[in-house]
Design a protein around this motif. Structure first.
Motif, PDB file in Angstrom:
ATOM      1  N   CYS A 167       7.562  -6.854   9.066  1.00  0.00           N
ATOM      2  CA  CYS A 167       6.592  -6.333   8.177  1.00  0.00           C
ATOM      3  C   CYS A 167       5.144  -6.637   8.894  1.00  0.00           C
ATOM      4  CB  CYS A 167       6.512  -6.427   6.736  1.00  0.00           C
ATOM      5  SG  CYS A 167       5.165  -5.808   5.809  1.00  0.00           S
ATOM      6  N   GLN A 168       4.836  -8.095   8.995  1.00  0.00           N
ATOM      7  CA  GLN A 168       3.691  -8.882   9.366  1.00  0.00           C
ATOM      8  C   GLN A 168       3.374  -8.088  10.769  1.00  0.00           C
ATOM      9  OE1 GLN A 168       1.752 -10.544   7.572  1.00  0.00           O
ATOM     10  NE2 GLN A 168       0.279 -10.398   9.154  1.00  0.00           N
ATOM     11  N   ARG A 171       2.009  -4.815  10.347  1.00  0.00           N
ATOM     12  CA  ARG A 171       0.527  -4.850   9.827  1.00  0.00           C
ATOM     13  C   ARG A 171      -0.459  -5.129  10.734  1.00  0.00           C
ATOM     14  NH1 ARG A 171      -0.244  -5.428   4.559  1.00  0.00           N
ATOM     15  NH2 ARG A 171      -1.897  -7.127   4.958  1.00  0.00           N
ATOM     16  N   GLU A 172      -0.089  -5.978  11.798  1.00  0.00           N
ATOM     17  CA  GLU A 172      -0.968  -6.348  12.765  1.00  0.00           C
ATOM     18  C   GLU A 172      -1.387  -5.124  13.547  1.00  0.00           C
ATOM     19  OE1 GLU A 172      -1.411  -9.478  16.420  1.00  0.00           O
ATOM     20  OE2 GLU A 172       0.010  -9.854  14.969  1.00  0.00           O
ATOM     21  N   LEU A 174      -1.103  -2.183  12.806  1.00  0.00           N
ATOM     22  CA  LEU A 174      -1.924  -1.176  12.150  1.00  0.00           C
ATOM     23  C   LEU A 174      -3.165  -1.691  11.887  1.00  0.00           C
ATOM     24  CD1 LEU A 174      -1.943   1.321  10.211  1.00  0.00           C
ATOM     25  CD2 LEU A 174      -1.044   0.030   8.596  1.00  0.00           C
ATOM     26  N   LYS A 175      -3.480  -2.882  11.648  1.00  0.00           N
ATOM     27  CA  LYS A 175      -4.848  -3.313  11.319  1.00  0.00           C
ATOM     28  C   LYS A 175      -5.778  -3.242  12.543  1.00  0.00           C
ATOM     29  CE  LYS A 175      -7.144  -7.420   9.096  1.00  0.00           C
ATOM     30  NZ  LYS A 175      -7.111  -8.596   8.714  1.00  0.00           N
ATOM     31  N   CYS A 213       4.761  -2.291   2.496  1.00  0.00           N
ATOM     32  CA  CYS A 213       4.498  -3.256   3.631  1.00  0.00           C
ATOM     33  C   CYS A 213       3.067  -3.026   3.991  1.00  0.00           C
ATOM     34  CB  CYS A 213       5.359  -3.179   4.662  1.00  0.00           C
ATOM     35  SG  CYS A 213       4.920  -3.772   6.144  1.00  0.00           S
ATOM     36  N   THR A 214       2.447  -2.077   3.960  1.00  0.00           N
ATOM     37  CA  THR A 214       1.278  -1.698   4.235  1.00  0.00           C
ATOM     38  C   THR A 214       0.138  -1.317   3.375  1.00  0.00           C
ATOM     39  OG1 THR A 214       1.639   0.762   4.898  1.00  0.00           O
ATOM     40  CG2 THR A 214       2.219  -1.106   6.642  1.00  0.00           C
ATOM     41  N   GLN A 215       0.458  -1.317   2.289  1.00  0.00           N
ATOM     42  CA  GLN A 215      -0.399  -0.911   0.960  1.00  0.00           C
ATOM     43  C   GLN A 215      -2.018  -1.427   1.166  1.00  0.00           C
ATOM     44  OE1 GLN A 215       1.108  -2.447  -2.823  1.00  0.00           O
ATOM     45  NE2 GLN A 215      -0.046  -0.941  -3.730  1.00  0.00           N
ATOM     46  N   ASP A 216      -2.324  -2.378   1.383  1.00  0.00           N
ATOM     47  CA  ASP A 216      -3.660  -2.855   1.522  1.00  0.00           C
ATOM     48  C   ASP A 216      -4.656  -2.312   2.593  1.00  0.00           C
ATOM     49  OD1 ASP A 216      -1.997  -4.698   2.486  1.00  0.00           O
ATOM     50  OD2 ASP A 216      -3.538  -6.001   2.696  1.00  0.00           O
ATOM     51  N   LEU A 217      -3.715  -1.941   3.698  1.00  0.00           N
ATOM     52  CA  LEU A 217      -4.478  -1.352   4.983  1.00  0.00           C
ATOM     53  C   LEU A 217      -4.298   0.374   4.890  1.00  0.00           C
ATOM     54  CD1 LEU A 217      -2.603  -3.900   7.403  1.00  0.00           C
ATOM     55  CD2 LEU A 217      -4.703  -4.088   6.385  1.00  0.00           C
ATOM     56  N   ASP A 218      -3.746   0.554   3.898  1.00  0.00           N
ATOM     57  CA  ASP A 218      -3.261   2.103   4.068  1.00  0.00           C
ATOM     58  C   ASP A 218      -3.799   2.722   2.637  1.00  0.00           C
ATOM     59  OD1 ASP A 218      -2.542   4.659   5.158  1.00  0.00           O
ATOM     60  OD2 ASP A 218      -0.613   4.395   4.001  1.00  0.00           O
TER      61      ASP A 218
END
Length: 302
Positions: A167-168, A171-172, A174-175, A213-218
């Motif tokens: 997941c991390q 996220r990287e 995606l960020k 997994c990506t909630q705060d980035l999406d």
């Protein structure tokens, strides 16, 4: 022309409706540009893992589905140089399939292409992400790649030996703005072989886990809005349930997308890519499709 004549020209009274006609003329002009630019055939390339042929770890990733990192870098660099637009799944849906949004001006003269990766292999992080970083610094160009992920195989946090992304790591990417993360089913099962309950779990829980997994980035929930059938396997029942939870879905059938004649958003074709196809061959395919697209567009043919 004398100064008096110039002054008379400037002060000449414009006929009624002149400015409206001028505005309409500009609208028609830019519409023509957009129409000529828009190509009905879009190459959607389907990759899997990325193999660094210079690494000793290459022995762990066998099979034709693992593509060379070196060839991938050559391909992406040439696509940048040749003025390609790297589509996300939402771009394809908004601008070409539903045409619910107008193509932004900065993309109107670019050639569209989609680069996708199935199954969430860790090499998409270890070998591909550095290439994307490198090319962005060199060309100040952000490359978007689509990842069709099975969240059931996401590596546990801190796991170093897994062959799949964690997941991390998702996220990287995606960020940084490189990854378009979409669903490939929860555990990469053949959906045509499942009963109704199992089918819904594979489809729906996959979306739930990826968004968790990506909630705060999406914030707009673009993650897991689109789907790719595992093994490319589907039938009417599978398609029906996928359509309840996703905006579109992708096949893996080595066919072309002619969006000018395309009606079913849940049977989007993709080209199958393996290590036998060099970067040069893939670029030639993309360029050929671009030429064929212009011919079809001028002839108004499917």
């Amino acid at each position: 022309m004398t100064e008096n004549h110039e002054q008379n020209f400037v002060n000449y009274s414009k006929p009624k409706g002149f400015y409206l006609s001028l505005v309409l003329g500009f609208v028609m002009f830019f519409s023509i540009i957009n129409f000529q630019y828009t190509t009905p055939i879009i190459p959607i390339l389907g990759f899997h893992g990325i193999l660094d042929t210079k690494s000793n770890l290459s022995n762990y990733y066998v099979g034709d589905m693992q593509y060379s990192k070196q060839d991938m870098e050559k391909l992406l660099e040439q696509l940048i140089i040749n003025n390609y637009w790297f589509l996300t799944t939402q771009d394809l849906y908004n601008f070409f399939l539903t045409r619910s949004q107008k193509i932004p001006y900065e993309y109107q003269k670019k050639k569209p292409v989609m680069i996708s990766f199935d199954d969430g292999y860790k090499t998409v992080y270890t070998n591909l992400l550095p290439v994307l970083d490198k090319l962005e610094k060199k060309y100040t160009k952000k490359i978007k790649v689509v990842l069709f992920i099975n969240p059931g195989t996401l590596a546990l946090k801190g796991s170093r030996n897994s062959t799949h992304l964690g997941c991390q790591e998702l996220r990287e990417g995606l960020k940084k703005g490189f990854y378009d993360i979409q669903s490939h089913g929860l555990n990469h099962k053949d959906l045509t072989q499942l009963n109704r309950r199992e089918l819904i779990k594979e489809i729906l829980q996959s979306r739930t886990e990826l968004r968790k997994c990506t909630q705060d980035l999406d914030p707009d929930q673009k993650v897991a809005s689109h789907f790719a059938y595992p093994y490319g396997a589907y039938n009417k029942q599978v398609e029906s349930y996928v359509s309840k939870y996703y905006l579109s879905s992708y096949l893996y059938n080595d066919e072309l997308l002619n969006y000018g004649c395309f009606k079913n958003y849940y049977e989007i074709p993709r080209l199958m890519v393996n290590r036998q196809k060099s970067a040069k061959q893939l670029l030639e395919i993309a360029e050929t499709l671009s030429t064929v697209s212009k011919q079809k567009l001028s002839q108004n043919k499917c």
